[in-house]
Design a protein around this motif. Sequence first.
Motif, PDB file in Angstrom:
ATOM      1  N   ALA A 160       2.396   1.655  -3.391  1.00  0.00           N
ATOM      2  CA  ALA A 160       1.353   2.104  -4.319  1.00  0.00           C
ATOM      3  C   ALA A 160       1.156   3.612  -4.201  1.00  0.00           C
ATOM      4  O   ALA A 160       1.054   4.311  -5.220  1.00  0.00           O
ATOM      5  CB  ALA A 160       0.050   1.365  -4.057  1.00  0.00           C
ATOM      6  N   ASN A 161       1.107   4.122  -2.981  1.00  0.00           N
ATOM      7  CA  ASN A 161       0.951   5.568  -2.772  1.00  0.00           C
ATOM      8  C   ASN A 161       2.119   6.345  -3.349  1.00  0.00           C
ATOM      9  O   ASN A 161       1.940   7.390  -3.968  1.00  0.00           O
ATOM     10  CB  ASN A 161       0.782   5.888  -1.292  1.00  0.00           C
ATOM     11  N   LYS A 213       0.828  -1.204   0.000  1.00  0.00           N
ATOM     12  CA  LYS A 213       0.000   0.000   0.000  1.00  0.00           C
ATOM     13  C   LYS A 213       0.867   1.260   0.000  1.00  0.00           C
ATOM     14  O   LYS A 213       0.592   2.213  -0.733  1.00  0.00           O
ATOM     15  CB  LYS A 213      -0.931   0.002   1.213  1.00  0.00           C
ATOM     16  N   THR A 258      -0.276   4.530  -7.744  1.00  0.00           N
ATOM     17  CA  THR A 258      -1.050   3.412  -8.292  1.00  0.00           C
ATOM     18  C   THR A 258      -1.844   2.772  -7.152  1.00  0.00           C
ATOM     19  O   THR A 258      -1.954   3.336  -6.080  1.00  0.00           O
ATOM     20  CB  THR A 258      -0.123   2.407  -9.009  1.00  0.00           C
ATOM     21  N   THR A 259      -2.382   1.605  -7.395  1.00  0.00           N
ATOM     22  CA  THR A 259      -3.195   0.939  -6.379  1.00  0.00           C
ATOM     23  C   THR A 259      -2.447  -0.208  -5.725  1.00  0.00           C
ATOM     24  O   THR A 259      -1.511  -0.778  -6.309  1.00  0.00           O
ATOM     25  CB  THR A 259      -4.495   0.382  -6.991  1.00  0.00           C
ATOM     26  N   ASN A 260      -2.888  -0.543  -4.528  1.00  0.00           N
ATOM     27  CA  ASN A 260      -2.332  -1.679  -3.805  1.00  0.00           C
ATOM     28  C   ASN A 260      -2.504  -2.961  -4.621  1.00  0.00           C
ATOM     29  O   ASN A 260      -1.602  -3.801  -4.679  1.00  0.00           O
ATOM     30  CB  ASN A 260      -3.031  -1.801  -2.445  1.00  0.00           C
ATOM     31  N   SER A 261      -3.646  -3.099  -5.271  1.00  0.00           N
ATOM     32  CA  SER A 261      -3.877  -4.314  -6.052  1.00  0.00           C
ATOM     33  C   SER A 261      -2.918  -4.410  -7.240  1.00  0.00           C
ATOM     34  O   SER A 261      -2.531  -5.513  -7.639  1.00  0.00           O
ATOM     35  CB  SER A 261      -5.331  -4.419  -6.507  1.00  0.00           C
TER      36      SER A 261
END
Length: 67
Positions: free
Chosen positions: A23-24, A20, A28-31
């Motif tokens: 991603a930040n 996470k 982008t996203t955690n997924s």
Amino acid sequence: MKNYLERLNELRKSKQISQKELANILGTTNSSICDWECGRAQPDLKTLINIAKYFEVTTDYLLGLCE
């Protein structure tokens, strides 16, 4: 030689950041991070460059083309 997923996972863990948090940092996203580390997807070229800059490695290193 290690592949991209192994390198990304190792680099992230060496900085002691979560998927996470990465991603930040990358916008982008955690997924997406999870998909990259599990081999379900790959980052685009711009993101690959940003990953290399963040971890202070070359894109060749990330891609497993050099040690």
